[in-house]
Design a protein around this motif. Structure first.
Motif, PDB file in Angstrom:
ATOM      1  N   PHE A 187       0.817  -1.222   0.000  1.00  0.00           N
ATOM      2  CA  PHE A 187       0.000   0.000   0.000  1.00  0.00           C
ATOM      3  C   PHE A 187       0.855   1.278   0.000  1.00  0.00           C
ATOM      4  O   PHE A 187       0.618   2.191  -0.779  1.00  0.00           O
ATOM      5  N   ARG A 188       1.789   1.342   0.929  1.00  0.00           N
ATOM      6  CA  ARG A 188       2.581   2.584   1.073  1.00  0.00           C
ATOM      7  C   ARG A 188       3.962   2.408   0.436  1.00  0.00           C
ATOM      8  O   ARG A 188       4.513   1.299   0.443  1.00  0.00           O
ATOM      9  N   CYS A 246      -1.192   2.319  -3.213  1.00  0.00           N
ATOM     10  CA  CYS A 246      -2.170   3.414  -3.069  1.00  0.00           C
ATOM     11  C   CYS A 246      -2.050   4.420  -4.215  1.00  0.00           C
ATOM     12  O   CYS A 246      -1.075   5.163  -4.307  1.00  0.00           O
ATOM     13  N   VAL A 247      -3.074   4.471  -5.056  1.00  0.00           N
ATOM     14  CA  VAL A 247      -3.018   5.362  -6.214  1.00  0.00           C
ATOM     15  C   VAL A 247      -3.100   6.829  -5.779  1.00  0.00           C
ATOM     16  O   VAL A 247      -2.648   7.729  -6.492  1.00  0.00           O
ATOM     17  N   PHE A 248      -3.640   7.054  -4.572  1.00  0.00           N
ATOM     18  CA  PHE A 248      -3.764   8.437  -4.102  1.00  0.00           C
ATOM     19  C   PHE A 248      -2.411   9.036  -3.707  1.00  0.00           C
ATOM     20  O   PHE A 248      -2.267  10.248  -3.594  1.00  0.00           O
ATOM     21  N   CYS A 392     -10.531   5.668   3.486  1.00  0.00           N
ATOM     22  CA  CYS A 392      -9.368   4.787   3.381  1.00  0.00           C
ATOM     23  C   CYS A 392      -9.164   4.088   4.716  1.00  0.00           C
ATOM     24  O   CYS A 392      -9.260   4.712   5.755  1.00  0.00           O
ATOM     25  N   TYR A 394      -6.296   2.187   5.084  1.00  0.00           N
ATOM     26  CA  TYR A 394      -4.932   1.675   4.946  1.00  0.00           C
ATOM     27  C   TYR A 394      -3.867   2.751   5.193  1.00  0.00           C
ATOM     28  O   TYR A 394      -2.901   2.867   4.458  1.00  0.00           O
ATOM     29  N   ILE A 396      -4.401   6.271   5.685  1.00  0.00           N
ATOM     30  CA  ILE A 396      -4.673   7.662   5.348  1.00  0.00           C
ATOM     31  C   ILE A 396      -5.828   8.124   6.216  1.00  0.00           C
ATOM     32  O   ILE A 396      -6.821   7.412   6.360  1.00  0.00           O
ATOM     33  N   CYS A 443      -4.356   0.163  -5.610  1.00  0.00           N
ATOM     34  CA  CYS A 443      -5.610   0.223  -4.858  1.00  0.00           C
ATOM     35  C   CYS A 443      -6.374   1.455  -5.338  1.00  0.00           C
ATOM     36  O   CYS A 443      -5.799   2.541  -5.433  1.00  0.00           O
ATOM     37  N   TYR A 444      -7.660   1.270  -5.664  1.00  0.00           N
ATOM     38  CA  TYR A 444      -8.531   2.386  -6.062  1.00  0.00           C
ATOM     39  C   TYR A 444      -9.747   2.456  -5.154  1.00  0.00           C
ATOM     40  O   TYR A 444     -10.775   3.021  -5.530  1.00  0.00           O
ATOM     41  N   ALA A 445      -9.652   1.838  -3.974  1.00  0.00           N
ATOM     42  CA  ALA A 445     -10.855   1.574  -3.171  1.00  0.00           C
ATOM     43  C   ALA A 445     -11.656   2.825  -2.825  1.00  0.00           C
ATOM     44  O   ALA A 445     -12.883   2.765  -2.766  1.00  0.00           O
ATOM     45  N   CYS A 446     -11.001   3.967  -2.595  1.00  0.00           N
ATOM     46  CA  CYS A 446     -11.789   5.149  -2.214  1.00  0.00           C
ATOM     47  C   CYS A 446     -12.585   5.698  -3.411  1.00  0.00           C
ATOM     48  O   CYS A 446     -13.445   6.550  -3.241  1.00  0.00           O
TER      49      CYS A 446
END
Ligand code: SF4
Length: 470
Positions: A187-188, A246-248, A392, A394, A396, A443-446
Protein backbone atom coordinates in the motif's frame (compact mmCIF):
# COMPACT_ATOMS: atom_id res chain seq x y z
CA UNK A 1 -12.32 28.94 14.84
CA UNK A 2 -9.87 26.37 13.65
CA UNK A 3 -9.50 25.98 9.92
CA UNK A 4 -8.52 22.67 8.38
CA UNK A 5 -7.54 21.60 4.90
CA UNK A 6 -10.41 19.82 3.17
CA UNK A 7 -8.07 17.09 2.03
CA UNK A 8 -7.27 13.55 2.95
CA UNK A 9 -4.29 13.62 5.25
CA UNK A 10 -1.38 11.30 5.01
CA UNK A 11 -0.39 9.24 7.98
CA UNK A 12 3.34 8.89 8.32
CA UNK A 13 6.79 8.96 6.81
CA UNK A 14 9.72 6.74 7.78
CA UNK A 15 13.47 7.11 7.34
CA UNK A 16 16.34 4.75 8.19
CA UNK A 17 20.11 4.86 7.89
CA UNK A 18 22.75 2.20 8.44
CA UNK A 19 26.46 2.79 8.84
CA UNK A 20 27.04 6.54 8.67
CA UNK A 21 28.88 8.62 11.31
CA UNK A 22 26.27 11.39 10.94
CA UNK A 23 23.29 9.02 11.18
CA UNK A 24 21.05 11.15 13.42
CA UNK A 25 21.76 14.39 11.55
CA UNK A 26 20.96 12.74 8.23
CA UNK A 27 17.81 11.17 9.69
CA UNK A 28 16.77 14.65 10.81
CA UNK A 29 17.24 15.99 7.29
CA UNK A 30 15.45 12.98 5.80
CA UNK A 31 12.47 13.56 8.07
CA UNK A 32 12.51 17.22 7.12
CA UNK A 33 12.01 16.19 3.49
CA UNK A 34 9.14 13.89 4.56
CA UNK A 35 7.40 16.50 6.72
CA UNK A 36 4.40 16.63 4.36
CA UNK A 37 3.57 13.04 5.39
CA UNK A 38 2.95 13.96 9.02
CA UNK A 39 3.16 17.07 11.15
CA UNK A 40 1.85 16.02 14.54
CA UNK A 41 4.94 14.35 15.97
CA UNK A 42 8.44 13.28 15.04
CA UNK A 43 11.06 10.97 16.49
CA UNK A 44 14.48 9.40 15.95
CA UNK A 45 16.02 6.34 17.64
CA UNK A 46 19.76 5.95 17.10
CA UNK A 47 21.99 2.99 17.92
CA UNK A 48 25.29 3.53 19.65
CA UNK A 49 27.00 0.16 20.18
CA UNK A 50 24.44 -1.90 22.07
CA UNK A 51 22.58 1.15 23.37
CA UNK A 52 19.65 2.98 21.85
CA UNK A 53 19.06 6.73 22.21
CA UNK A 54 15.56 8.14 21.71
CA UNK A 55 14.27 11.63 20.99
CA UNK A 56 10.57 12.10 20.26
CA UNK A 57 8.22 15.01 20.55
CA UNK A 58 5.01 16.62 19.40
CA UNK A 59 5.18 19.07 16.51
CA UNK A 60 7.19 19.61 13.37
CA UNK A 61 10.66 18.15 12.80
CA UNK A 62 12.43 21.48 13.32
CA UNK A 63 10.70 21.94 16.71
CA UNK A 64 11.28 18.41 17.99
CA UNK A 65 15.04 18.29 17.28
CA UNK A 66 16.93 21.31 18.51
CA UNK A 67 20.74 20.93 18.28
CA UNK A 68 21.06 19.56 21.80
CA UNK A 69 18.54 16.78 21.01
CA UNK A 70 20.49 15.77 17.91
CA UNK A 71 23.74 15.73 19.93
CA UNK A 72 22.18 13.17 22.27
CA UNK A 73 21.42 10.85 19.35
CA UNK A 74 24.78 9.14 19.10
CA UNK A 75 25.77 6.24 16.89
CA UNK A 76 26.04 5.36 13.21
CA UNK A 77 22.52 3.94 12.71
CA UNK A 78 19.10 5.48 13.14
CA UNK A 79 15.45 5.20 12.25
CA UNK A 80 13.04 8.15 12.27
CA UNK A 81 9.39 8.91 11.82
CA UNK A 82 6.96 11.76 11.18
CA UNK A 83 3.38 11.13 12.11
CA UNK A 84 -0.16 12.19 11.53
CA UNK A 85 -2.42 10.04 13.69
CA UNK A 86 -4.69 7.48 12.04
CA UNK A 87 -4.99 4.58 14.47
CA UNK A 88 -4.25 5.97 17.92
CA UNK A 89 -4.75 9.50 19.10
CA UNK A 90 -2.42 12.44 18.92
CA UNK A 91 -0.27 12.24 22.07
CA UNK A 92 3.42 11.90 22.83
CA UNK A 93 3.04 8.22 23.84
CA UNK A 94 2.01 7.51 20.27
CA UNK A 95 4.92 9.36 18.71
CA UNK A 96 7.24 6.97 16.89
CA UNK A 97 9.67 5.23 16.67
CA UNK A 98 8.36 3.05 19.50
CA UNK A 99 11.06 1.37 21.58
CA UNK A 100 10.80 -1.71 23.76
CA UNK A 101 13.25 -3.63 25.97
CA UNK A 102 12.97 -7.38 25.62
CA UNK A 103 14.95 -10.31 26.98
CA UNK A 104 16.88 -10.18 23.71
CA UNK A 105 17.79 -6.51 24.01
CA UNK A 106 16.37 -3.18 22.89
CA UNK A 107 14.33 -2.84 19.71
CA UNK A 108 12.59 0.04 17.97
CA UNK A 109 10.03 0.21 15.23
CA UNK A 110 8.30 2.83 13.08
CA UNK A 111 5.44 2.30 10.71
CA UNK A 112 3.56 3.95 7.86
CA UNK A 113 0.18 2.35 7.31
CA UNK A 114 -2.70 0.93 9.30
CA UNK A 115 -3.28 -2.57 10.64
CA UNK A 116 -6.92 -3.45 10.03
CA UNK A 117 -7.07 -6.25 12.62
CA UNK A 118 -5.33 -4.23 15.35
CA UNK A 119 -8.24 -4.26 17.77
CA UNK A 120 -8.65 -8.03 17.76
CA UNK A 121 -4.94 -8.72 18.26
CA UNK A 122 -4.58 -6.13 20.97
CA UNK A 123 -7.56 -7.51 22.90
CA UNK A 124 -6.09 -10.99 22.77
CA UNK A 125 -2.63 -9.79 23.85
CA UNK A 126 -4.11 -7.85 26.77
CA UNK A 127 -6.07 -10.92 27.82
CA UNK A 128 -2.76 -12.76 27.92
CA UNK A 129 -1.14 -10.11 30.10
CA UNK A 130 0.50 -7.63 27.70
CA UNK A 131 0.55 -4.05 28.95
CA UNK A 132 0.41 -1.43 26.21
CA UNK A 133 1.97 1.99 26.66
CA UNK A 134 0.38 3.62 23.60
CA UNK A 135 -2.85 3.48 21.62
CA UNK A 136 -0.96 3.04 18.37
CA UNK A 137 -1.52 -0.07 16.25
CA UNK A 138 2.26 -0.25 15.68
CA UNK A 139 2.91 -1.32 19.28
CA UNK A 140 1.09 -4.59 18.57
CA UNK A 141 3.98 -5.68 16.36
CA UNK A 142 6.49 -5.06 19.16
CA UNK A 143 4.42 -7.08 21.64
CA UNK A 144 4.00 -9.94 19.21
CA UNK A 145 7.78 -9.91 18.67
CA UNK A 146 8.54 -9.79 22.39
CA UNK A 147 6.34 -12.88 22.92
CA UNK A 148 7.86 -14.79 20.04
CA UNK A 149 10.09 -17.73 20.84
CA UNK A 150 11.95 -17.35 17.52
CA UNK A 151 15.74 -17.33 17.65
CA UNK A 152 16.42 -14.18 15.61
CA UNK A 153 14.95 -10.70 15.25
CA UNK A 154 14.05 -11.46 11.64
CA UNK A 155 12.15 -14.60 12.56
CA UNK A 156 10.25 -12.95 15.39
CA UNK A 157 9.31 -10.02 13.12
CA UNK A 158 8.09 -12.43 10.44
CA UNK A 159 6.09 -14.33 13.08
CA UNK A 160 4.49 -11.04 14.19
CA UNK A 161 3.75 -9.84 10.66
CA UNK A 162 2.07 -13.13 9.74
CA UNK A 163 -0.56 -12.29 12.37
CA UNK A 164 -1.35 -8.73 11.28
CA UNK A 165 -3.23 -7.60 8.19
CA UNK A 166 -3.45 -4.29 6.38
CA UNK A 167 -0.93 -1.68 5.36
CA UNK A 168 2.61 -1.40 6.66
CA UNK A 169 5.81 0.01 5.30
CA UNK A 170 7.92 -0.35 8.41
CA UNK A 171 11.43 -0.08 9.73
CA UNK A 172 12.72 -2.19 12.60
CA UNK A 173 15.98 -1.60 14.39
CA UNK A 174 17.97 -3.60 16.95
CA UNK A 175 21.59 -3.24 18.00
CA UNK A 176 22.68 -5.56 15.20
CA UNK A 177 20.30 -5.09 12.27
CA UNK A 178 18.01 -2.71 10.41
CA UNK A 179 15.01 -4.33 8.74
CA UNK A 180 12.65 -2.78 6.17
CA UNK A 181 9.37 -4.48 5.24
CA UNK A 182 6.48 -3.65 2.93
CA UNK A 183 3.19 -5.47 3.38
CA UNK A 184 2.35 -7.98 0.60
CA UNK A 185 -0.01 -5.53 -1.12
CA UNK A 186 2.52 -2.71 -0.89
CA UNK A 187 0.00 0.00 0.00
CA UNK A 188 2.58 2.58 1.07
CA UNK A 189 5.85 3.37 -0.69
CA UNK A 190 9.30 2.52 0.70
CA UNK A 191 12.58 2.97 -1.17
CA UNK A 192 16.22 1.99 -0.75
CA UNK A 193 19.08 4.42 -1.34
CA UNK A 194 22.85 4.60 -0.86
CA UNK A 195 25.09 7.34 0.42
CA UNK A 196 28.82 6.59 0.32
CA UNK A 197 28.99 3.30 2.22
CA UNK A 198 25.69 3.83 4.05
CA UNK A 199 22.31 2.24 3.26
CA UNK A 200 19.28 4.55 3.41
CA UNK A 201 15.56 3.76 3.57
CA UNK A 202 12.80 6.30 3.12
CA UNK A 203 9.09 6.57 2.41
CA UNK A 204 9.85 8.81 -0.56
CA UNK A 205 12.91 9.48 -2.67
CA UNK A 206 12.76 13.24 -2.02
CA UNK A 207 14.51 12.36 1.28
CA UNK A 208 17.43 10.86 -0.68
CA UNK A 209 17.79 13.99 -2.79
CA UNK A 210 18.10 16.25 0.25
CA UNK A 211 20.99 14.27 1.78
CA UNK A 212 22.71 13.52 -1.53
CA UNK A 213 21.88 9.79 -1.52
CA UNK A 214 21.38 7.74 -4.68
CA UNK A 215 18.08 5.93 -5.28
CA UNK A 216 18.73 2.20 -5.67
CA UNK A 217 15.26 0.60 -5.88
CA UNK A 218 11.92 0.21 -4.11
CA UNK A 219 11.39 -2.36 -1.38
CA UNK A 220 8.98 -4.64 -3.25
CA UNK A 221 5.50 -5.48 -1.91
CA UNK A 222 5.92 -8.41 0.50
CA UNK A 223 9.70 -8.04 0.63
CA UNK A 224 11.77 -7.93 3.81
CA UNK A 225 15.22 -6.33 3.47
CA UNK A 226 17.63 -7.14 6.30
CA UNK A 227 20.73 -4.95 6.68
CA UNK A 228 23.39 -6.19 9.09
CA UNK A 229 27.12 -6.89 9.32
CA UNK A 230 26.44 -9.76 6.90
CA UNK A 231 25.40 -7.23 4.23
CA UNK A 232 21.99 -6.66 2.60
CA UNK A 233 19.64 -9.63 2.30
CA UNK A 234 16.25 -9.84 0.63
CA UNK A 235 13.59 -12.29 1.85
CA UNK A 236 9.98 -13.07 0.86
CA UNK A 237 8.64 -14.62 4.05
CA UNK A 238 5.03 -13.39 3.88
CA UNK A 239 2.03 -14.85 2.13
CA UNK A 240 1.77 -13.26 -1.30
CA UNK A 241 -1.26 -11.17 -2.35
CA UNK A 242 -2.01 -9.16 -5.49
CA UNK A 243 -0.38 -5.74 -5.07
CA UNK A 244 -2.60 -2.78 -4.13
CA UNK A 245 -0.33 0.25 -4.10
CA UNK A 246 -2.17 3.41 -3.07
CA UNK A 247 -3.02 5.36 -6.21
CA UNK A 248 -3.76 8.44 -4.10
CA UNK A 249 -0.05 8.69 -3.35
CA UNK A 250 0.24 9.73 -6.99
CA UNK A 251 -2.86 11.92 -7.01
CA UNK A 252 -2.12 13.91 -3.89
CA UNK A 253 0.06 12.61 -1.04
CA UNK A 254 3.57 12.14 -2.27
CA UNK A 255 5.81 15.04 -3.14
CA UNK A 256 5.96 15.77 -6.89
CA UNK A 257 9.76 15.47 -6.84
CA UNK A 258 9.58 11.90 -5.50
CA UNK A 259 9.82 8.72 -7.54
CA UNK A 260 7.43 6.09 -6.17
CA UNK A 261 5.99 2.80 -7.43
CA UNK A 262 8.37 3.02 -10.37
CA UNK A 263 7.45 6.49 -11.71
CA UNK A 264 8.02 10.17 -11.01
CA UNK A 265 5.07 11.71 -9.18
CA UNK A 266 5.11 14.99 -11.13
CA UNK A 267 5.09 13.13 -14.44
CA UNK A 268 2.11 10.99 -13.34
CA UNK A 269 0.18 14.04 -12.07
CA UNK A 270 0.76 15.80 -15.37
CA UNK A 271 -0.59 12.73 -17.19
CA UNK A 272 -3.71 12.93 -15.03
CA UNK A 273 -4.23 16.48 -16.30
CA UNK A 274 -3.61 15.49 -19.92
CA UNK A 275 -6.14 12.69 -19.60
CA UNK A 276 -8.61 15.00 -17.85
CA UNK A 277 -8.39 17.53 -20.69
CA UNK A 278 -9.35 14.86 -23.20
CA UNK A 279 -12.24 13.57 -21.06
CA UNK A 280 -13.63 16.89 -19.82
CA UNK A 281 -12.80 19.64 -22.34
CA UNK A 282 -14.23 23.14 -22.00
CA UNK A 283 -13.93 26.47 -23.84
CA UNK A 284 -11.98 28.75 -21.50
CA UNK A 285 -9.30 31.47 -21.37
CA UNK A 286 -7.08 30.29 -18.53
CA UNK A 287 -6.15 27.11 -16.64
CA UNK A 288 -5.60 27.87 -12.95
CA UNK A 289 -4.43 25.26 -10.43
CA UNK A 290 -5.48 25.07 -6.80
CA UNK A 291 -1.97 25.20 -5.34
CA UNK A 292 0.09 23.30 -4.51
CA UNK A 293 -1.21 19.84 -5.27
CA UNK A 294 -3.26 20.84 -8.35
CA UNK A 295 -0.30 22.42 -10.17
CA UNK A 296 1.08 19.44 -12.11
CA UNK A 297 -2.38 18.26 -13.26
CA UNK A 298 -3.22 21.83 -14.34
CA UNK A 299 0.00 21.97 -16.37
CA UNK A 300 -1.05 18.75 -18.10
CA UNK A 301 -4.55 20.09 -18.73
CA UNK A 302 -3.15 23.32 -20.20
CA UNK A 303 -0.64 21.46 -22.37
CA UNK A 304 -3.27 19.09 -23.79
CA UNK A 305 -5.99 21.72 -24.25
CA UNK A 306 -3.81 24.57 -25.51
CA UNK A 307 -5.39 26.92 -22.94
CA UNK A 308 -2.79 29.17 -21.24
CA UNK A 309 -1.72 28.25 -17.70
CA UNK A 310 -1.45 30.89 -14.96
CA UNK A 311 -0.93 30.80 -11.21
CA UNK A 312 -4.17 32.66 -10.62
CA UNK A 313 -4.33 31.52 -7.01
CA UNK A 314 -1.52 32.20 -4.56
CA UNK A 315 -0.95 30.08 -1.48
CA UNK A 316 0.35 31.41 1.82
CA UNK A 317 3.07 28.89 2.75
CA UNK A 318 3.45 30.18 6.27
CA UNK A 319 0.13 28.95 7.63
CA UNK A 320 0.40 25.95 9.93
CA UNK A 321 -1.89 22.95 9.80
CA UNK A 322 -4.41 24.76 11.95
CA UNK A 323 -5.01 28.44 12.38
CA UNK A 324 -6.78 30.04 15.28
CA UNK A 325 -8.53 33.25 14.25
CA UNK A 326 -7.81 36.07 16.68
CA UNK A 327 -11.45 37.14 17.06
CA UNK A 328 -14.37 35.21 15.69
CA UNK A 329 -16.44 38.32 15.81
CA UNK A 330 -14.46 39.98 13.01
CA UNK A 331 -15.55 37.61 10.23
CA UNK A 332 -15.06 34.11 8.88
CA UNK A 333 -11.76 34.25 7.04
CA UNK A 334 -12.10 30.64 5.88
CA UNK A 335 -9.99 29.59 2.95
CA UNK A 336 -8.64 33.13 2.44
CA UNK A 337 -6.10 32.43 5.16
CA UNK A 338 -4.42 29.97 2.82
CA UNK A 339 -5.32 31.15 -0.68
CA UNK A 340 -5.85 34.38 -2.51
CA UNK A 341 -6.86 35.07 -6.12
CA UNK A 342 -4.78 37.24 -8.47
CA UNK A 343 -7.40 39.66 -9.77
CA UNK A 344 -5.31 41.02 -12.64
CA UNK A 345 -5.07 37.52 -14.11
CA UNK A 346 -8.60 36.37 -13.47
CA UNK A 347 -10.85 39.38 -14.10
CA UNK A 348 -13.16 38.93 -17.09
CA UNK A 349 -11.81 35.44 -17.91
CA UNK A 350 -13.36 31.99 -18.24
CA UNK A 351 -11.36 29.92 -15.76
CA UNK A 352 -10.66 26.17 -15.65
CA UNK A 353 -9.92 25.52 -11.99
CA UNK A 354 -7.93 22.29 -11.52
CA UNK A 355 -7.78 20.52 -8.15
CA UNK A 356 -6.83 17.01 -7.07
CA UNK A 357 -10.01 16.14 -5.17
CA UNK A 358 -13.27 17.28 -3.64
CA UNK A 359 -13.66 15.75 -0.19
CA UNK A 360 -16.49 17.47 1.67
CA UNK A 361 -17.06 20.20 -0.91
CA UNK A 362 -16.87 23.08 1.55
CA UNK A 363 -13.39 24.25 0.54
CA UNK A 364 -14.09 23.90 -3.19
CA UNK A 365 -17.16 26.09 -2.81
CA UNK A 366 -15.12 28.78 -1.08
CA UNK A 367 -12.42 28.65 -3.74
CA UNK A 368 -14.94 28.92 -6.57
CA UNK A 369 -16.56 31.93 -4.91
CA UNK A 370 -13.11 33.50 -4.35
CA UNK A 371 -12.33 33.16 -8.05
CA UNK A 372 -15.71 34.66 -8.95
CA UNK A 373 -15.14 37.53 -6.51
CA UNK A 374 -11.87 38.24 -8.35
CA UNK A 375 -13.93 38.85 -11.49
CA UNK A 376 -14.01 35.47 -13.27
CA UNK A 377 -16.71 35.32 -15.93
CA UNK A 378 -17.08 31.53 -15.68
CA UNK A 379 -15.54 28.93 -13.35
CA UNK A 380 -15.20 25.36 -14.63
CA UNK A 381 -13.93 22.95 -12.03
CA UNK A 382 -11.88 19.93 -13.10
CA UNK A 383 -10.77 17.19 -10.69
CA UNK A 384 -7.78 14.99 -11.51
CA UNK A 385 -9.27 11.79 -10.08
CA UNK A 386 -12.70 10.09 -9.90
CA UNK A 387 -15.26 11.09 -7.21
CA UNK A 388 -14.08 10.01 -3.74
CA UNK A 389 -16.87 7.78 -2.47
CA UNK A 390 -15.26 5.79 0.34
CA UNK A 391 -12.85 6.29 3.24
CA UNK A 392 -9.37 4.79 3.38
CA UNK A 393 -8.56 2.04 5.90
CA UNK A 394 -4.93 1.68 4.95
CA UNK A 395 -3.05 4.49 6.61
CA UNK A 396 -4.67 7.66 5.35
CA UNK A 397 -6.77 9.81 7.62
CA UNK A 398 -10.08 10.41 5.86
CA UNK A 399 -13.49 11.70 6.86
CA UNK A 400 -16.37 9.30 7.45
CA UNK A 401 -18.16 8.01 4.38
CA UNK A 402 -21.18 10.12 5.33
CA UNK A 403 -19.00 13.25 5.15
CA UNK A 404 -17.69 12.55 1.64
CA UNK A 405 -19.83 14.63 -0.68
CA UNK A 406 -19.44 12.25 -3.63
CA UNK A 407 -20.71 9.32 -1.55
CA UNK A 408 -24.15 10.89 -1.34
CA UNK A 409 -24.36 13.36 -4.27
CA UNK A 410 -24.26 13.09 -8.04
CA UNK A 411 -21.68 15.07 -10.01
CA UNK A 412 -24.32 17.62 -11.00
CA UNK A 413 -25.46 17.99 -7.38
CA UNK A 414 -21.84 18.58 -6.35
CA UNK A 415 -21.48 21.16 -9.13
CA UNK A 416 -24.46 23.03 -7.75
CA UNK A 417 -23.08 22.80 -4.20
CA UNK A 418 -19.68 24.23 -5.17
CA UNK A 419 -21.40 26.73 -7.50
CA UNK A 420 -19.25 25.99 -10.53
CA UNK A 421 -20.46 26.53 -14.10
CA UNK A 422 -19.36 23.01 -14.92
CA UNK A 423 -17.65 20.18 -13.04
CA UNK A 424 -15.68 17.30 -14.54
CA UNK A 425 -13.88 14.43 -12.83
CA UNK A 426 -11.30 12.11 -14.34
CA UNK A 427 -12.82 8.65 -14.98
CA UNK A 428 -11.47 5.51 -13.31
CA UNK A 429 -10.29 4.30 -16.72
CA UNK A 430 -8.58 7.64 -17.28
CA UNK A 431 -6.85 7.38 -13.91
CA UNK A 432 -5.71 3.84 -14.70
CA UNK A 433 -4.38 4.96 -18.05
CA UNK A 434 -2.52 7.91 -16.56
CA UNK A 435 -0.81 5.86 -13.84
CA UNK A 436 0.16 3.21 -16.39
CA UNK A 437 -1.95 0.44 -14.83
CA UNK A 438 -1.09 -2.73 -16.67
CA UNK A 439 -0.85 -5.40 -13.98
CA UNK A 440 -3.73 -4.38 -11.67
CA UNK A 441 -1.16 -3.28 -9.14
CA UNK A 442 -2.97 -0.32 -7.52
CA UNK A 443 -5.61 0.22 -4.86
CA UNK A 444 -8.53 2.39 -6.06
CA UNK A 445 -10.86 1.57 -3.17
CA UNK A 446 -11.79 5.15 -2.21
CA UNK A 447 -13.10 5.58 -5.80
CA UNK A 448 -14.59 2.14 -6.37
CA UNK A 449 -15.63 0.93 -2.92
CA UNK A 450 -13.83 -2.34 -3.66
CA UNK A 451 -11.45 -2.81 -0.75
CA UNK A 452 -8.48 -5.16 -1.18
CA UNK A 453 -8.47 -6.00 2.55
CA UNK A 454 -11.87 -6.26 4.23
CA UNK A 455 -12.40 -3.85 7.10
CA UNK A 456 -14.55 -4.68 10.11
CA UNK A 457 -16.41 -1.37 10.41
CA UNK A 458 -18.43 0.31 7.70
CA UNK A 459 -19.17 3.69 9.21
CA UNK A 460 -15.78 4.76 10.48
CA UNK A 461 -12.65 6.12 8.93
CA UNK A 462 -9.46 4.75 10.48
CA UNK A 463 -9.78 2.04 13.10
CA UNK A 464 -9.31 3.43 16.56
CA UNK A 465 -7.80 0.77 18.76
CA UNK A 466 -10.46 0.98 21.41
CA UNK A 467 -13.29 0.85 18.94
CA UNK A 468 -14.76 -2.58 18.82
CA UNK A 469 -15.45 -3.89 15.31
CA UNK A 470 -19.14 -4.66 14.82
S1 SF4 B 1 -8.44 3.51 -0.23
FE1 SF4 B 1 -7.70 5.25 -1.48
S2 SF4 B 1 -6.29 6.37 -0.15
FE2 SF4 B 1 -6.59 4.32 0.77
S3 SF4 B 1 -4.95 3.01 -0.02
FE3 SF4 B 1 -6.69 2.75 -1.40
S4 SF4 B 1 -6.38 4.32 -3.02
FE4 SF4 B 1 -5.08 4.87 -1.29
Amino acid sequence: MITHDDHFRDACGVFGIWNHPEAANLAYLGLYALQHRGQESAGIVSVNGSQMCVERGMGMVADVFPKRALRRLKGNRAIGHVRYSTAGDSRLVNAQPLKLDSYRGEMAICHNGNLVNAYLIRSELERRGSIFTSTSDTEIILHLMARSGAQTWEDSLVEALRQVDGAYSLLFQSSDCLIAVRDPRGFRPLSIGKLDGAMILASETCAFDLIGARFVRDVEPGEMVVISERGVESHRPLEQHPPAQCVFEYVYFSRPDSHIFGRGVHEVRKSLGIQLASEAPVKADLVVPVPDSGVAAALGYAQASGIPFEMGLVRNHYVGRTFIEPRQSIRDFGVKIKLNAVRTLIEGKRIVLVDDSIVRGTTSRKIVSMVRAAGAREVHMRISCPPTIGPCYYGIDTPLRSELIAATHSVDEIRKRVRADSLGYLSLQGLQRAVGETHKSFCYACYTDKYPVPFPREDTSQLKLFQKPR
